[in-house]
Design an enzyme around this catalytic site. Structure first.
Site, PDB file in Angstrom:
ATOM      1  N   CYS A  58       0.839  -1.200   0.000  1.00 60.65           N
ATOM      2  CA  CYS A  58       0.000   0.000   0.000  1.00 60.65           C
ATOM      3  C   CYS A  58       0.871   1.246   0.000  1.00 60.65           C
ATOM      4  CB  CYS A  58      -0.909  -0.001   1.225  1.00 60.65           C
ATOM      5  SG  CYS A  58      -1.953   1.473   1.335  1.00 60.65           S
ATOM      6  N   TYR A  73     -30.263  -2.502  19.590  1.00 59.74           N
ATOM      7  CA  TYR A  73     -29.275  -1.825  18.740  1.00 59.74           C
ATOM      8  C   TYR A  73     -29.023  -2.726  17.513  1.00 59.74           C
ATOM      9  CZ  TYR A  73     -28.703   0.269  23.344  1.00 59.74           C
ATOM     10  OH  TYR A  73     -28.940   0.834  24.578  1.00 59.74           O
ATOM     11  N   GLN A 132     -21.911  -5.196   8.438  1.00 57.30           N
ATOM     12  CA  GLN A 132     -20.533  -5.414   8.886  1.00 57.30           C
ATOM     13  C   GLN A 132     -19.574  -5.307   7.702  1.00 57.30           C
ATOM     14  OE1 GLN A 132     -19.193  -5.535  11.743  1.00 57.30           O
ATOM     15  NE2 GLN A 132     -20.678  -6.261  13.235  1.00 57.30           N
ATOM     16  N   CYS A 158      -4.786   0.392  -1.881  1.00 58.32           N
ATOM     17  CA  CYS A 158      -5.168  -0.078  -0.547  1.00 58.32           C
ATOM     18  C   CYS A 158      -5.240  -1.604  -0.542  1.00 58.32           C
ATOM     19  CB  CYS A 158      -6.510   0.523  -0.158  1.00 58.32           C
ATOM     20  SG  CYS A 158      -7.103   0.022   1.478  1.00 58.32           S
ATOM     21  N   CYS A 185     -17.656  -3.363  20.094  1.00 59.35           N
ATOM     22  CA  CYS A 185     -16.561  -2.984  19.196  1.00 59.35           C
ATOM     23  C   CYS A 185     -15.584  -2.042  19.887  1.00 59.35           C
ATOM     24  CB  CYS A 185     -17.105  -2.343  17.911  1.00 59.35           C
ATOM     25  SG  CYS A 185     -18.122  -0.878  18.183  1.00 59.35           S
ATOM     26  N   GLU A 227     -33.942  -0.497  16.758  1.00 56.27           N
ATOM     27  CA  GLU A 227     -32.875   0.310  16.154  1.00 56.27           C
ATOM     28  C   GLU A 227     -33.397   1.733  15.956  1.00 56.27           C
ATOM     29  OE1 GLU A 227     -29.850   2.122  14.501  1.00 56.27           O
ATOM     30  OE2 GLU A 227     -29.629   0.062  15.237  1.00 56.27           O
ATOM     31  N   ASP A 254     -25.907  -5.223  21.017  1.00 54.91           N
ATOM     32  CA  ASP A 254     -24.827  -4.865  20.094  1.00 54.91           C
ATOM     33  C   ASP A 254     -24.794  -3.350  19.951  1.00 54.91           C
ATOM     34  OD1 ASP A 254     -22.805  -4.890  18.257  1.00 54.91           O
ATOM     35  OD2 ASP A 254     -23.964  -5.812  16.631  1.00 54.91           O
ATOM     36  N   CYS A 314      -4.763   1.755   8.711  1.00 51.96           N
ATOM     37  CA  CYS A 314      -4.054   0.559   9.171  1.00 51.96           C
ATOM     38  C   CYS A 314      -2.886   0.923  10.086  1.00 51.96           C
ATOM     39  CB  CYS A 314      -3.526  -0.233   7.982  1.00 51.96           C
ATOM     40  SG  CYS A 314      -4.840  -0.886   6.932  1.00 51.96           S
TER      41      CYS A 314
END
Length: 464
Positions: A74, A326, A292, A163, A419, A347, A392, A83
């Site tokens: 990259c 969620y 996702q 990328c 997350c 949601e 979530d 990254c």
């Protein structure tokens, strides 16, 4: 003792969650720095002083870690803010993240429980199914760039047409759009003055079909016909295979906020959505639908959701009523629906709820109810009480009042997907006081090459 704005050099001796490394100053003081890897020798500028440590900003990596042995293709790495671990073999990345998270949970939660390990992504490269690129330049007055923000900056844009975490088809689209806009001498948008034209490029890719959904976002300040660009994209080939498109859109956004959105859009080709598959279910995904970003990685994560739910259903004696809170576009709700008598999914984003309803209809799922609104308020609208709850939440975790209401249902088990593990740790402290404990947990590497990772926890209520 180092002072603010002074420069220090040292070797990173340890990494701690989230995305921080520790090095020692000349008098042994600890300096915390973001975006570094253990073993690197770095130069940093001190930005803040705390009672027990200093905070610094990375200026330069003087020597890379002996473990950074991978070759990165990259052109934007390591200057891009996306990254961090591209030079680390994927197994080393997982081990590094696992060490950080284990230390965080053991020091914060402090209980012995079943650990099911860290689950890697099936594809550590070319895994992202969605990317948002910005128009701009790397320096004021420089040539037009289309790519990603330079690490630590607000305005500088790096070219990102090589990328490695997206498919080569996506890079080809970025390169083609940039070439076209450069040829036509179209100006990019300046967010400081709210002037200019080119703003963002959003590209989604279906893992199951290989089709792309492309949306070029501009202001309405210039009347430009992008049909020739669409024609050029439709002729794209990589080697022997043509690049396939579900749709090509031109969106218009005149709002000053620098978020990827549009107020209206013209369809230049195809449709304004694509379809993808996840664990045998089909999902219709529009430009801004939540889905996702690692499709195959999400299958690993949701497989663990099924496993943890199965621990409960084996002893329940009947199919449970499940709350999926969620719920986004209702992916989890539909995946667990075969094991449930009914699923209530809540949601707050209206578009996501409408997508969930359409997807469930297409998949022939009839035992899911999708509700739009804030979790705290919508829980009062559901008459049927839950036997099992799946959480979530967004990165910041669950709002305190909502968490209190969720705990009042007194279900025997819940699943919490996080997350941002520090948010989970905060919520877990509240849950623990109310008699909840971690029964088992795992990590899921949905975001290879980056410091991010998902934590999935099966919670049990003692004496429920």
């Amino acid at each position: 003792m180092l002072k603010k704005k002074e420069i220090a050099e040292g070797t990173v001796i340890k990494a701690v969650y989230p995305n921080q490394g520790i090095l020692c100053g000349p008098e042994g003081e600890k300096i915390y720095v973001k975006g570094v890897v253990p073993g690197q020798r770095v130069r940093v500028r001190i930005t803040k002083k705390r009672e027990t440590h200093l905070l610094g900003r990375l200026l330069e990596v003087l020597e890379y870690s002996p473990e950074e042995t991978e070759i990165c293709g990259c052109s934007a790495f390591p200057f891009c803010g996306g990254c961090l671990y591209q030079y680390l073999p994927y197994e080393k990345q997982l081990a590094l993240k696992e060490t950080q998270l284990q230390e965080l949970l053991r020091s914060s939660v402090g209980q012995e429980t079943v650990y099911d390990g860290i689950l890697g992504s099936p594809s550590p490269l070319a895994y992202r199914n969605k990317m948002e690129f910005s128009f701009g330049n790397e320096r004021v007055g420089g040539p037009l760039h289309l790519g990603l923000h330079k690490r630590g900056t607000t305005y500088d844009i790096l070219m990102a047409d090589t990328c490695t975490i997206v498919h080569e088809d996506v890079n080809a689209v970025v390169r083609t759009v940039w070439e076209y806009c450069t040829e036509k001498e179209l100006p990019h948008y300046h967010k400081t003055t709210n002037t200019g034209f080119l703003r963002h490029l959003l590209v989604r890719r279906s893992e199951s079909t290989g089709e792309l959904l492309v949306c070029l976002v501009t202001t309405s300040g210039i009347d430009h016909d992008f049909s020739p660009l669409a024609d050029r994209l439709l002729r794209l080939r990589i080697g022997d295979h043509p690049v396939r498109f579900a749709g090509i859109l031109h969106g218009f956004n005149d709002l000053p906020a620098d978020t990827v959105q549009y107020q209206r859009a013209d369809i230049l080709y195809g449709a304004d959505f694509l379809t993808d598959e996840l664990l045998g279910l089909r999902f219709r995904i529009s430009v801004f639908s939540f889905f996702q970003t690692n499709t195959k990685g999400a299958e690993v994560l949701y497989g663990k959701v099924r496993e943890y739910l199965g621990i409960f259903t084996k002893t329940a004696g009947r199919k449970p009523v499940i709350y999926d809170l969620y719920s986004g576009t209702g992916t989890i709700a539909q995946i667990v629906s075969p094991e449930a008598s009914h699923v209530y999914a809540v949601e707050i984003v209206e578009e996501a709820v409408e997508s969930a309803k359409k997807n469930a209809l297409e998949n022939g799922i009839t035992n899911c109810t999708f509700l739009c609104g804030d979790v705290l308020k919508m829980l009062d609208e559901i008459e049927e009480r839950p036997d099992f709850i799946i959480l979530d939440p967004p990165r910041d975790g669950i709002a305190p009042k909502a968490l209190q209401k969720i705990m009042q249902y007194d279900v025997p088990k819940m699943i919490y997907i996080s997350c941002k593990t520090t948010s989970f740790v905060r919520d877990m402290a509240v849950l623990h006081v109310a008699g909840w404990e971690m029964e088992r947990y795992a990590y899921c590497g949905l975001f290879p090459q980056t410091p991010h990772i998902e934590t999935i926890v099966l919670l049990q209520k003692l004496n429920s």
